[in-house]
Scaffold this motif. Sequence first.
Motif: not given
Length: 380
Positions: A257-264, A332-333, A364-366
């Motif tokens: 979740h954190c990895d994806n949020a940081e990239r976004i 997760v979504e 999410g974790i997609e």
Amino acid sequence: MSAHSFETLAIHAGQEPDPTTGAVVPPLHLSSTFKQDGVGGLRGGYEYARSGNPTRTALEECLAALEGGSRAFAFASGLAAEDTLLRSVARPGAHVLLPGDAYGGSYRLIAGVLSNWGITHTSVDLADLDAVRAAIRPETAVVWCETPTNPLLGIADIAALAGIAHDAGALLVVDNTFASPYLQQPLTLGADVVVHSTTKYVGGHSDVVGGALVVNDQTLAEKIGYHQNAVGAVAGPFDSWLTLRGIKTLAVRMERHCDNAERIVEVLSSNPAIEKILYPGLPDHPGHEVAAKQMRRFGGMVGIHLRGGIDTALAVVAKTKIFTLAESLGGVESLIEHPGKMTHQSVAGSPLEVPDDLVRLSVGIENVDDLIGDLLQALE
């Protein structure tokens, strides 16, 4: 198991293999009552499922371990947990100090329900410690903290608030739903009670509703335990089993979740349709330093103020294809919503009213590139 790491506790705390069969997954105990070996002769301490259930006990033991607490209590929802807590520690005439942008459901419970019971409240920016001190009254029983807040991602200094609350003879209650116990453990920073909507990151799969309270103080635990049984809004065994299953992957889910949020956040920061991004991981976020001090990482929730106001915001939430337009968070979504007209509609017209240009993302974790592409096409 308190000496073990978070990841190990999530899988093993309260979840020893079944002594009868050796099953590595705790059994689902659906019985509403339990045979007694003579009057008062309880097997394992269980008599009636409202008072206690082995599957719920397993969940409560795991939650206590993850939050660094001595006791946890599982409820039918986060608001059931909040209601039971406030009836345990506040009396008619008591005062509750709320965040300036508290979750709409918490505000509705306190302002719309408990006010009829004689509970008063004041809203204040919890990041402004002088304002908090000024808002404390002799009858203040609870300082209610969210950090990060829902939906504006405000950050409060838990240790500092604990000092202010305790000097005033009040309890510090921290709603840790947005952070999860993986990212933040308020009891270790001086909080008296941790609240969770376990529906969110703890359960993590958008398939079960639940809530929890975690404490360290034994006297407080006895009060909450009494009210949990007396009021009866407990977590059912299947809900407890599902939540416990979700907890096992909490650590790895939160990292993604954190990895994806940081990239976004990184990609969207330069998007011309966006006025401002709310994310504690941004160096210019006013609570960044405090968040870095008390959180492991900055979480999977992102707020976006859009140029063009409410019309643009409503258009964007209607255009995403992978981000699902829905309330709730922490699954997760990926979810997207308009707080002003959805999760926080209950605070419309109050001092806690949410800006109408705000869109909230539960990342999410997609695959993150898929998520970024979805948001970019919606923002065009």
